[in-house]
Design a protein around this motif. Sequence first.
Motif, PDB file in Angstrom:
ATOM      1  N   TYR A 117       0.704  -1.093  -0.011  1.00 32.54           N
ATOM      2  CA  TYR A 117      -0.011   0.074  -0.042  1.00 32.54           C
ATOM      3  C   TYR A 117       0.869   1.335   0.060  1.00 32.54           C
ATOM      4  O   TYR A 117       0.593   2.225  -0.829  1.00 32.54           O
ATOM      5  CB  TYR A 117      -0.870   0.219   1.368  1.00 32.54           C
ATOM      6  N   ASP A 118       2.038   1.071   0.835  1.00 35.84           N
ATOM      7  CA  ASP A 118       3.009   2.325   0.816  1.00 35.84           C
ATOM      8  C   ASP A 118       3.640   2.412  -0.391  1.00 35.84           C
ATOM      9  O   ASP A 118       4.559   3.341  -0.548  1.00 35.84           O
ATOM     10  CB  ASP A 118       3.645   2.554   1.824  1.00 35.84           C
ATOM     11  N   ARG A 119       3.584   1.448  -1.391  1.00 38.14           N
ATOM     12  CA  ARG A 119       4.824   1.445  -2.670  1.00 38.14           C
ATOM     13  C   ARG A 119       6.065   1.375  -2.457  1.00 38.14           C
ATOM     14  O   ARG A 119       6.809   1.508  -3.241  1.00 38.14           O
ATOM     15  CB  ARG A 119       4.277   2.564  -3.472  1.00 38.14           C
ATOM     16  N   ARG A 120       6.315   0.760  -1.184  1.00 40.38           N
ATOM     17  CA  ARG A 120       7.933   0.711  -0.893  1.00 40.38           C
ATOM     18  C   ARG A 120       8.329  -0.680  -0.991  1.00 40.38           C
ATOM     19  O   ARG A 120       9.682  -0.914  -1.380  1.00 40.38           O
ATOM     20  CB  ARG A 120       8.085   0.960   0.655  1.00 40.38           C
ATOM     21  N   ILE A 121       7.438  -1.712  -1.222  1.00 41.07           N
ATOM     22  CA  ILE A 121       7.838  -3.074  -1.528  1.00 41.07           C
ATOM     23  C   ILE A 121       7.209  -3.592  -2.646  1.00 41.07           C
ATOM     24  O   ILE A 121       5.892  -3.414  -3.051  1.00 41.07           O
ATOM     25  CB  ILE A 121       7.560  -3.793  -0.361  1.00 41.07           C
ATOM     26  N   VAL A 122       7.973  -4.056  -3.825  1.00 37.91           N
ATOM     27  CA  VAL A 122       7.407  -4.866  -5.014  1.00 37.91           C
ATOM     28  C   VAL A 122       7.380  -6.344  -4.620  1.00 37.91           C
ATOM     29  O   VAL A 122       8.585  -6.919  -4.143  1.00 37.91           O
ATOM     30  CB  VAL A 122       8.342  -4.418  -6.221  1.00 37.91           C
ATOM     31  N   LYS A 123       6.334  -6.971  -4.714  1.00 39.39           N
ATOM     32  CA  LYS A 123       6.366  -8.331  -4.173  1.00 39.39           C
ATOM     33  C   LYS A 123       6.926  -9.418  -4.890  1.00 39.39           C
ATOM     34  O   LYS A 123       7.665 -10.139  -4.764  1.00 39.39           O
ATOM     35  CB  LYS A 123       4.768  -8.764  -3.813  1.00 39.39           C
ATOM     36  N   PRO A 124       6.528  -9.378  -6.169  1.00 39.08           N
ATOM     37  CA  PRO A 124       7.045 -10.453  -7.110  1.00 39.08           C
ATOM     38  C   PRO A 124       8.287 -10.065  -7.815  1.00 39.08           C
ATOM     39  O   PRO A 124       8.841  -9.119  -7.675  1.00 39.08           O
ATOM     40  CB  PRO A 124       6.082 -10.422  -8.232  1.00 39.08           C
ATOM     41  N   ASP A 125       8.989 -11.265  -8.430  1.00 42.65           N
ATOM     42  CA  ASP A 125      10.169 -10.706  -9.026  1.00 42.65           C
ATOM     43  C   ASP A 125       9.964 -10.315 -10.366  1.00 42.65           C
ATOM     44  O   ASP A 125       9.290 -10.872 -11.305  1.00 42.65           O
ATOM     45  CB  ASP A 125      10.811 -12.459  -9.308  1.00 42.65           C
ATOM     46  N   VAL A 126      10.481  -9.021 -10.572  1.00 38.56           N
ATOM     47  CA  VAL A 126       9.738  -8.073 -11.737  1.00 38.56           C
ATOM     48  C   VAL A 126      10.414  -8.724 -12.917  1.00 38.56           C
ATOM     49  O   VAL A 126       9.664  -8.537 -13.883  1.00 38.56           O
ATOM     50  CB  VAL A 126      10.240  -6.865 -11.349  1.00 38.56           C
ATOM     51  N   GLU A 127      11.484  -9.235 -13.081  1.00 43.12           N
ATOM     52  CA  GLU A 127      12.159  -9.579 -14.400  1.00 43.12           C
ATOM     53  C   GLU A 127      11.302 -10.834 -14.700  1.00 43.12           C
ATOM     54  O   GLU A 127      11.217 -10.912 -15.963  1.00 43.12           O
ATOM     55  CB  GLU A 127      13.720  -9.912 -14.110  1.00 43.12           C
ATOM     56  N   ARG A 128      11.056 -11.688 -13.973  1.00 43.05           N
ATOM     57  CA  ARG A 128      10.322 -13.056 -14.374  1.00 43.05           C
ATOM     58  C   ARG A 128       8.927 -12.733 -14.753  1.00 43.05           C
ATOM     59  O   ARG A 128       8.272 -13.230 -15.735  1.00 43.05           O
ATOM     60  CB  ARG A 128      10.396 -13.804 -13.133  1.00 43.05           C
ATOM     61  N   ILE A 129       8.231 -11.764 -14.065  1.00 40.48           N
ATOM     62  CA  ILE A 129       6.994 -11.463 -14.346  1.00 40.48           C
ATOM     63  C   ILE A 129       6.902 -10.560 -15.749  1.00 40.48           C
ATOM     64  O   ILE A 129       6.100 -10.884 -16.593  1.00 40.48           O
ATOM     65  CB  ILE A 129       6.322 -10.291 -13.313  1.00 40.48           C
ATOM     66  N   ARG A 130       7.869  -9.733 -15.966  1.00 41.51           N
ATOM     67  CA  ARG A 130       7.830  -9.050 -17.167  1.00 41.51           C
ATOM     68  C   ARG A 130       8.279  -9.929 -18.320  1.00 41.51           C
ATOM     69  O   ARG A 130       7.329  -9.950 -19.501  1.00 41.51           O
ATOM     70  CB  ARG A 130       8.913  -8.058 -17.219  1.00 41.51           C
ATOM     71  N   ALA A 131       9.294 -10.912 -18.106  1.00 49.13           N
ATOM     72  CA  ALA A 131       9.334 -11.695 -19.427  1.00 49.13           C
ATOM     73  C   ALA A 131       8.108 -12.433 -19.806  1.00 49.13           C
ATOM     74  O   ALA A 131       7.998 -12.586 -20.852  1.00 49.13           O
ATOM     75  CB  ALA A 131      10.471 -12.863 -19.022  1.00 49.13           C
ATOM     76  N   ALA A 132       7.683 -13.150 -18.786  1.00 46.49           N
ATOM     77  CA  ALA A 132       6.366 -14.042 -19.103  1.00 46.49           C
ATOM     78  C   ALA A 132       5.413 -13.218 -19.638  1.00 46.49           C
ATOM     79  O   ALA A 132       4.571 -13.780 -20.482  1.00 46.49           O
ATOM     80  CB  ALA A 132       5.873 -14.756 -17.755  1.00 46.49           C
ATOM     81  N   GLN A 133       5.042 -12.273 -19.121  1.00 44.00           N
ATOM     82  CA  GLN A 133       3.879 -11.110 -19.605  1.00 44.00           C
ATOM     83  C   GLN A 133       4.214 -10.774 -20.870  1.00 44.00           C
ATOM     84  O   GLN A 133       3.273 -10.417 -21.797  1.00 44.00           O
ATOM     85  CB  GLN A 133       3.550  -9.992 -18.659  1.00 44.00           C
ATOM     86  N   GLU A 134       5.499 -10.160 -21.239  1.00 42.01           N
ATOM     87  CA  GLU A 134       5.531  -9.593 -22.740  1.00 42.01           C
ATOM     88  C   GLU A 134       5.492 -10.884 -23.765  1.00 42.01           C
ATOM     89  O   GLU A 134       4.991 -10.631 -24.698  1.00 42.01           O
ATOM     90  CB  GLU A 134       6.846  -9.090 -22.801  1.00 42.01           C
ATOM     91  N   ALA A 135       5.865 -12.020 -23.172  1.00 41.70           N
ATOM     92  CA  ALA A 135       5.781 -13.289 -24.192  1.00 41.70           C
ATOM     93  C   ALA A 135       4.329 -13.564 -24.374  1.00 41.70           C
ATOM     94  O   ALA A 135       3.856 -13.942 -25.601  1.00 41.70           O
ATOM     95  CB  ALA A 135       6.414 -14.484 -23.447  1.00 41.70           C
ATOM     96  N   LEU A 136       3.523 -13.427 -23.387  1.00 41.27           N
ATOM     97  CA  LEU A 136       2.246 -13.692 -23.512  1.00 41.27           C
ATOM     98  C   LEU A 136       1.408 -12.717 -24.273  1.00 41.27           C
ATOM     99  O   LEU A 136       0.722 -12.993 -25.309  1.00 41.27           O
ATOM    100  CB  LEU A 136       1.421 -13.782 -22.118  1.00 41.27           C
ATOM    101  N   VAL A 137       1.783 -11.550 -24.127  1.00 38.09           N
ATOM    102  CA  VAL A 137       1.065 -10.503 -24.970  1.00 38.09           C
ATOM    103  C   VAL A 137       1.714 -10.559 -26.473  1.00 38.09           C
ATOM    104  O   VAL A 137       0.686 -10.402 -27.434  1.00 38.09           O
ATOM    105  CB  VAL A 137       1.400  -9.149 -24.431  1.00 38.09           C
TER     106      VAL A 137
END
Length: 295
Positions: free
Chosen positions: A261-281
Amino acid sequence: MRSIAVEKVNGTPRTVLNGEPVFLMATLDQGFWPDGLHTAPTDEALAYDLRMHKAMGFNSVRKHIKVEPDRWFYWADRLGLLVWQDMPAMNTVNPSTAARAEYEREMKEMIDEHAGHPSVAMWVTFNEGWGQYDQARIADLAKSWDPTRPVNNMSGLNCCGAVDGGNGDIADAHGYPSPALPQPDGKRALVSGEYGGLGLAVPGHAWAVQQSYIAVDPATYTDDYLARLDEVRKLACKGGNGAVYTQISDVEGELNGLLTYDRRIVKPDVERIRAAQEALVRDASNPVVAGCPAT
């Protein structure tokens, strides 16, 4: 000028951007902040949430039951995100004649004020049956006020007593934690308008609550997210045109955000999420969706 529409591609209704199929991978974005509630602390804070969408490989954002200030739309335009814009819902059953008139007045104002933003890609006129009435007529009104964008007459037509108006350009089902699609009608593009809701409390960055949606183990959070994303991919092979993960940030007792909520912590592994979602799109934006099992 860009164009966004629903057209048949190989006989299936698809969302198309500038005449080419596009898969809309979004989060649910309620736009809440721990200090200002509906008001972001700074312009940079407004931009941050949208930049994080891009960093994680999303190409869309569903602005949920809120209309943001113009600076938010400026950042969405500049960053190249596609916005599903909700009409803020009435918290009532069988709204009065006066309430209906006000709802329609405010919806027209919302559309008129934001129709000039190229980021806006869809108008969502009702959600999960909240305050629903004359669903088909309201969708037709929205389309008459802006014929250049798809209209989603009911996000979550399978949920909570919602009644599908049967018209508009988008048919939208909700599913938790797994995504869901409505039955195809041969006219509307199918989307999963909400799914996921994986809850993870980060100590020191979470409100004290008893429970929150689908609790997951911090050690497997990214894996759990990607497992749900694999289900989105399978639905793309069955005619799905988009999905909305709930949600971009925690909101008070809702601990299912990708950000705290305070935007201080990003919970997932951003690199893995981005790679998977860009491939899906990429794969799901082909005229014939790539990577689907042979039939």
